[in-house]
Design a protein around this motif. Structure first.
Motif, mmCIF file in Angstrom:
data_model
loop_
_atom_site.group_PDB
_atom_site.id
_atom_site.type_symbol
_atom_site.label_atom_id
_atom_site.label_comp_id
_atom_site.label_asym_id
_atom_site.label_seq_id
_atom_site.Cartn_x
_atom_site.Cartn_y
_atom_site.Cartn_z
ATOM 1 N N ASN A 44 -4.874 -4.475 1.374
ATOM 2 C CA ASN A 44 -5.777 -4.500 0.226
ATOM 3 C C ASN A 44 -6.679 -5.726 0.218
ATOM 4 O O ASN A 44 -7.870 -5.630 -0.108
ATOM 5 C CB ASN A 44 -4.973 -4.439 -1.071
ATOM 6 C CG ASN A 44 -4.280 -3.102 -1.248
ATOM 7 O OD1 ASN A 44 -4.637 -2.103 -0.624
ATOM 8 N ND2 ASN A 44 -3.260 -3.071 -2.103
ATOM 9 N N ALA A 58 -9.414 -5.271 2.724
ATOM 10 C CA ALA A 58 -10.359 -4.250 2.271
ATOM 11 C C ALA A 58 -11.287 -4.819 1.210
ATOM 12 O O ALA A 58 -12.501 -4.556 1.218
ATOM 13 C CB ALA A 58 -9.602 -3.043 1.733
ATOM 14 N N ASP A 59 -10.754 -5.606 0.273
ATOM 15 C CA ASP A 59 -11.589 -6.214 -0.756
ATOM 16 C C ASP A 59 -12.561 -7.216 -0.158
ATOM 17 O O ASP A 59 -13.709 -7.329 -0.613
ATOM 18 C CB ASP A 59 -10.716 -6.910 -1.805
ATOM 19 C CG ASP A 59 -9.988 -5.924 -2.696
ATOM 20 O OD1 ASP A 59 -10.434 -4.760 -2.778
ATOM 21 O OD2 ASP A 59 -8.976 -6.315 -3.306
ATOM 22 N N THR A 73 0.845 -1.191 0.000
ATOM 23 C CA THR A 73 0.000 0.000 0.000
ATOM 24 C C THR A 73 0.879 1.239 0.000
ATOM 25 O O THR A 73 2.017 1.213 0.460
ATOM 26 C CB THR A 73 -0.941 0.020 1.215
ATOM 27 O OG1 THR A 73 -0.163 0.017 2.408
ATOM 28 C CG2 THR A 73 -1.862 -1.179 1.212
ATOM 29 N N THR A 109 -19.792 1.664 -1.767
ATOM 30 C CA THR A 109 -18.878 2.761 -1.493
ATOM 31 C C THR A 109 -19.593 4.076 -1.764
ATOM 32 O O THR A 109 -20.570 4.124 -2.514
ATOM 33 C CB THR A 109 -17.616 2.691 -2.376
ATOM 34 O OG1 THR A 109 -18.008 2.864 -3.747
ATOM 35 C CG2 THR A 109 -16.891 1.379 -2.198
ATOM 36 N N SER A 159 -4.259 0.918 9.473
ATOM 37 C CA SER A 159 -4.171 0.609 8.052
ATOM 38 C C SER A 159 -4.767 -0.767 7.781
ATOM 39 O O SER A 159 -4.591 -1.708 8.559
ATOM 40 C CB SER A 159 -2.710 0.639 7.602
ATOM 41 O OG SER A 159 -2.593 0.278 6.249
ATOM 42 N N LEU A 201 -16.230 3.599 2.783
ATOM 43 C CA LEU A 201 -16.469 2.178 2.596
ATOM 44 C C LEU A 201 -17.586 1.675 3.494
ATOM 45 O O LEU A 201 -17.661 2.024 4.674
ATOM 46 C CB LEU A 201 -15.190 1.387 2.898
ATOM 47 C CG LEU A 201 -13.943 1.745 2.084
ATOM 48 C CD1 LEU A 201 -12.787 0.868 2.506
ATOM 49 C CD2 LEU A 201 -14.207 1.606 0.596
ATOM 50 N N SER A 209 -10.882 4.785 1.721
ATOM 51 C CA SER A 209 -9.880 4.221 0.819
ATOM 52 C C SER A 209 -9.528 5.245 -0.253
ATOM 53 O O SER A 209 -10.398 5.845 -0.874
ATOM 54 C CB SER A 209 -10.411 2.942 0.167
ATOM 55 O OG SER A 209 -9.390 2.279 -0.551
ATOM 56 N N THR A 255 -5.972 1.987 2.471
ATOM 57 C CA THR A 255 -7.268 1.947 3.130
ATOM 58 C C THR A 255 -7.064 2.022 4.632
ATOM 59 O O THR A 255 -6.141 1.406 5.171
ATOM 60 C CB THR A 255 -8.024 0.653 2.771
ATOM 61 O OG1 THR A 255 -8.155 0.568 1.346
ATOM 62 C CG2 THR A 255 -9.395 0.620 3.418
ATOM 63 N N ARG A 279 -6.307 0.446 -5.229
ATOM 64 C CA ARG A 279 -6.174 1.069 -3.915
ATOM 65 C C ARG A 279 -4.741 1.547 -3.680
ATOM 66 O O ARG A 279 -3.782 0.788 -3.854
ATOM 67 C CB ARG A 279 -6.545 0.090 -2.805
ATOM 68 C CG ARG A 279 -7.986 -0.373 -2.809
ATOM 69 C CD ARG A 279 -8.253 -1.290 -1.610
ATOM 70 N NE ARG A 279 -9.493 -2.032 -1.795
ATOM 71 C CZ ARG A 279 -10.697 -1.611 -1.421
ATOM 72 N NH1 ARG A 279 -10.807 -0.437 -0.822
ATOM 73 N NH2 ARG A 279 -11.771 -2.352 -1.623
ATOM 74 N N ALA A 301 -7.788 5.802 -3.904
ATOM 75 C CA ALA A 301 -7.571 4.952 -5.074
ATOM 76 C C ALA A 301 -7.141 5.785 -6.264
ATOM 77 O O ALA A 301 -7.252 7.011 -6.285
ATOM 78 C CB ALA A 301 -8.840 4.177 -5.397
ATOM 79 N N LEU A 328 -13.823 -1.523 -5.110
ATOM 80 C CA LEU A 328 -13.839 -0.175 -5.671
ATOM 81 C C LEU A 328 -14.393 -0.207 -7.098
ATOM 82 O O LEU A 328 -14.491 -1.273 -7.711
ATOM 83 C CB LEU A 328 -12.426 0.398 -5.669
ATOM 84 C CG LEU A 328 -11.788 0.609 -4.295
ATOM 85 C CD1 LEU A 328 -10.362 1.118 -4.463
ATOM 86 C CD2 LEU A 328 -12.605 1.578 -3.467
#
Length: 943
Positions: free
Chosen positions: A756, A759-760, A729, A814, A753, A809, A885, A775, A772, A887, A766
């Protein structure tokens, strides 16, 4: 293929350990390390810093491990493997440095933290190239006028950095010049040297200046006391103020016009600390320096706490990142109060004159949670509860003796300034009567007070005569108290330290008599055999372990002007004599004196090595500001004044090597503050404070050292700037912004933090084509019902700002933020807006079409209102919570890793035990496979 196979085997073994151990996160009792750093060049700076003349070959290691914020292992890869530090089942994170260079965190040798934050956020930057853009006094006016337009009428407007030698007028701005910017705001601006200020007519009026108080001789008198630093001019209708004041007392009178400024002093201070923290850590600094602190000030309202408490509050609010060394003023006459005495009282000294240190903190001790004596809690005397340890430390006591060489207030020996007429002075001018803020006798008495108490002083000496007085005062104090040793007193700046001064500081009297004709105005052991005897022929001086801290950046920023205006070539080539210090084994540090020059240990390092001047609007640049050759007794002939007779000057090469310069920004400033057991090198039991660079300073052209990219700055094993070399990241350091709406305070903040993969998995993906950069999940306690601003750092990617997007998020969707920076008036109601700024210019929003430089650091700001239905998922009043997040539809940043191997060898982006579960599926699969294998084995055994 072999490496990849071994990596999978390594992860498989880790998975088995996890399954058998029953969880992802290692228990504290089980782990050997929190973080292991390897696969880069690691310079430990563990050579003998007390012998700088012998520094040539740097010590390196292959692996460093940390635990609980401290270093627990330093050694080779084979040793690390043998002790289990490269076994992922024993540690929480293994960082692949990807060939980058790791050093001890940089330690500021001297500066004025957090002044840079105040300049960046609240003041007009009036610096000329190469620091700023001002080339004439006329350039100051629109910048000040713009700041005035944003400031409530009657409130002060301030600026910093003007330099008379770098503007076409070659003069200071007058009050009439500044009146052009505003007549409805008091304006006070400060010279680049910090030793001169200037104000407009309203500022002089509000500060109580009256033309009738100027005597027939042009000297301004207030309450029976003459202030020679208040500059006056004779006009047709009598004497008037020019608008300029020089040195502490006169400047203090004019500064009274700024005391009605806004915002609230505590809020302004905390925001200044937040910005300064960002700037310092971006430069690789892990320990900052507050060189000259007013801890307490008696007022009509009671005794008020200042510097220490304001930084404590900033730490409490979570906006301070580097450690800080605090240097209380040892002596400063300020109105009716003598600040040194008041500071001693506040730190617990005893006696009628507060000359008994009692149990006051010693140099180098942790004063993070120190409460001041004699200062009420309401006035900032009580430290906030629950502060972490080892964040603020007691430094030497600060004494400002003379002024600034480029401000004509440095105290020079005969024949004085090289070209005094350039500044409007007569031949022979040596800086007096403005040069010293008090007498030589007061200097000697002050140093004796602290030396007798076994406490250290750092003394501001710029001119050669000031250095002479300092060395003599120190010699007298050491002789008077022979039982006191290891004080590590320090000359700050030491720009015109002579060779004989350094000889005396190390107790080497062997050449003093033979070389006395090279100097003028000698005193102390230079001419007094009895004092030499009292100092046991120098042995007592050797036992003090004295240090000089040089403002070596002068070679770069003012080199040509020192050669041609202030010092002349004979003295300028020997200014900031790092070379003499190395030759005589006097440990030395180097510094930026921020805000005089921007914080950059790498700039100081380069200048100590190269000593090449910078081009300026009025200077040629490219000049070597040094003698040549390593013969200590070689001389060269130069005129001692402009158009004057020539005389012999020492011709010695004052440049040092890379290792000596590296010591000067790490272990030596730690040593001068009695902190070499805590910081300054990479060794077991020291704090895990590191600076990671894209390049190796030992392997590049020294002329490019200042431009090296700081990849990551780490304090206590926490990255406080940048991202690790193997990070997946590229957004980092989310925090409350230092740009808040009026009435909003963020009192508590906790940000984490999110990798990725998580977060997915845990939030909605996204929009198509977005990647990203980073996030975060965060919670903040803020003023109920108000909007708050937050910020994060991120790396540029070579694309435009318009290709970036910021998203709120949810678990299944989103919500985008709208790009654009609102005005100050709109800020309280602009929830859901965001904008981007360059880290170097935090108050200016970039346009969507602006291109983001690859791997340069930028800042994303965004606004959330408390209880906003879209952007605040926490319904409780006064609490803001929002996964967010950042991006891009453009490429990802390189993080300086272009062309490097994708195999990370067990890095924090690979199979890392104890991280956020970015590899949950892989670990789950391996874990299930391990369980299946174990069951098969058990069945076979049962058969």
């Amino acid at each position: 293929m072999k490496n990849r196979t071994s990596k999978y085997a390594f992860c498989f073994a880790a998975a088995i350990a996890l399954v058998l151990g029953g969880g992802m996160q290692l228990r504290a009792a089980d782990k050997k390390a929190d973080t292991v750093y390897h696969n880069g060049t690691i310079y430990t700076v563990t050579e003998d810093f007390r012998k700088p003349s012998q520094l040539n070959t740097p010590n390196t290691v292959e692996v460093v491990a940390t635990l609980n914020g401290k270093i627990v292992f330093v050694g080779s890869e084979s040793e690390a493997k043998a002790q289990g530090f490269l076994n992922a089942s024993n540690v929480n994170k293994i960082v692949d440095l990807k060939g980058k260079t790791m050093l001890p965190g940089f330690v500021d040798g001297h500066g004025h933290f957090p002044g840079q934050g105040e300049l960046d956020l609240f003041q007009a930057n009036l610096n000329s190239p190469p620091i700023g853009t001002m080339t004439s006094i006329k350039d100051y006016i629109p910048v000040l006028a713009a700041l005035a337009a944003q400031t409530e009428e009657g409130k002060a407007v301030t600026g910093k950095g003007f330099d008379d030698t770098l503007v076409t007028e070659k003069s200071y701005p007058t009050k009439e010049d500044l009146d052009e910017a505003s007549t409805k705001h008091p304006i006070v601006i400060v010279h680049t040297s910090d030793h001169i200020n200037a104000g407009n007519s309203l500022a002089f009026k509000l500060a109580g200046f009256k033309r009738s108080d100027i005597g027939e001789d042009g000297v301004y008198v207030r309450d029976g006391k003459p202030y020679i630093g208040v500059r006056t001019v004779k006009k047709a209708d009598g004497w008037d103020f020019t608008g300029v004041c020089a040195e502490t007392e006169a400047m203090g009178l004019l500064n009274a016009a700024t005391q009605n400024n806004s915002p609230d002093i505590t809020d302004k201070s905390v925001r200044s600390v937040a910005r300064a923290s960002q700037v310092y850590t971006a430069a690789g600094v892990t320990t900052a320096d507050l060189g000259g602190a007013v801890l307490a000030m008696p007022t009509e309202y009671g005794t008020v706490g200042f510097a220490l408490n304001q930084i404590q509050v900033a730490l409490q609010r979570g906006v301070l990142e580097p450690r800080v060394v605090v240097h209380p003023f040892a002596y400063m006459a300020y109105g009716p109060a003598e600040i040194g005495k008041i500071n001693r009282m506040a730190l617990g000294w005893k006696g009628d004159d507060y000359s008994d240190p009692g149990d006051s903190p010693a140099k180098g001790s942790d004063i993070t949670s120190l409460s001041l004596k004699g200062v009420s809690a309401q006035m900032g005397g009580k430290a906030p509860e629950g502060l972490p340890a080892n964040r603020f430390f007691m430094g030497a006591w600060k004494i400002i003796y003379d002024g600034s060489n480029q401000g004509y207030t440095g105290y020079f020996k005969t024949p004085g300034y090289y070209d005094p007429e350039y500044g409007g002075y007569e031949k022979g001018y040596n800086g007096m009567p403005n040069a010293t803020t008090f007498s030589k006798e007061v200097l000697e008495k002050t140093i004796d007070i602290y030396h007798a108490a076994n406490q250290s002083v750092e003394v501001h000496t710029n001119g050669s005569w000031a250095a002479e007085d300092y060395v003599t005062a120190l010699e007298k104090a050491v002789a008077a108290h022979p039982e006191i040793t290891d004080t590590r007193d320090c000359a700050i700046h030491g720009q015109m330290m002579e060779r004989q001064h350094i000889e005396r500081l190390v107790g080497d009297y062997s050449k003093l008599d033979a070389t006395k004709d090279m100097y003028t105005e000698l005193s102390g052991t230079a001419v007094d055999p009895a004092l030499r005897a009292a100092l046991q022929d120098g042995e007592l001086m050797k036992k003090q372990n004295l240090v000089n801290s040089y403002f070596v950046n002068h070679a770069f920023y003012w080199g040509d002007r020192h050669m041609e205006i202030f010092m002349g070539p004979g003295r300028a080539k020997n200014m900031n004599p790092c070379g003499w210090s190395a030759a005589y084994d006097l440990p030395f540090s180097v510094h930026n004196d921020t805000t005089v020059t921007p914080i950059s240990p790498l700039r100081s390092m380069q200048d100590a090595i190269t000593r090449i001047s910078s081009p300026t609007p009025l200077g040629k640049g490219g000049t070597l500001i040094s003698g040549e050759g390593k013969d200590l007794d070689a001389v060269a002939m130069y005129p001692e004044t402009k158009d004057g007779p020539q005389r012999a000057f020492w011709n010695y090469d004052q440049r040092v090597n890379v290792l000596q310069a590296l010591h000067a920004i790490t272990i030596v400033p730690a040593y001068q503050n009695h902190m070499e057991d805590k910081i300054g090198s990479i060794a077991p039991d020291k704090f895990a404070d590191f600076t990671i660079l894209d390049q190796d300073p030992f392997k590049i052209d020294p002329a490019t050292i200042a431009s090296m990219r700081v990849t990551t700055t780490i304090v206590g094993d926490k990255p406080v700037y940048g991202v690790l070399p193997d990070s997946e990241t590229f957004a980092m350091q989310i925090a409350p912004s230092y740009d808040q709406p009026n009435g909003t305070s963020v009192l508590s903040f906790n940000g984490t933090s999110i990798d990725n993969a998580t977060a997915d998995k845990d939030y909605a993906p996204l929009p198509k084509g977005s990647k990203r950069l980073g996030t975060f999940a965060f919670t903040a306690e803020t003023t109920a019902g108000k909007s708050a601003v937050f910020q994060m750092n991120f790396l540029g990617n070579g694309a435009t700002v318009g290709e970036l997007s910021l998203h709120k998020l949810y678990a299944n969707k989103t919500a985008p933020y709208a790009y654009g920076k609102p005005s100050a008036d709109e800020l309280p109601t602009a929830s859901g807006m965001w904008w981007v700024a360059d880290i170097k210019a935090p108050t200016k929003a970039l346009a969507p079409a602006d291109v983001l430089e690859m791997d340069h650091t930028y800042m994303a700001f965004f606004i959330i209102a408390d209880n906003d239905a879209t952007f605040d998922i926490e319904p409780a009043d006064g609490v803001i919570k929002d996964p967010v997040s950042l991006a891009t539809t453009g490429p990802l940043p390189n993080n300086g890793n272009s062309g490097s191997s994708n195999d990370d060898g067990g890095s924090s982006s690979g199979c890392t035990v104890g991280s956020t579960p970015s590899y949950d599926l892989l670990v789950l699969f391996l874990g299930m496979s391990a369980v299946a294998a174990i069951r098969v084995l058990r069945r076979r055994n049962e058969q």
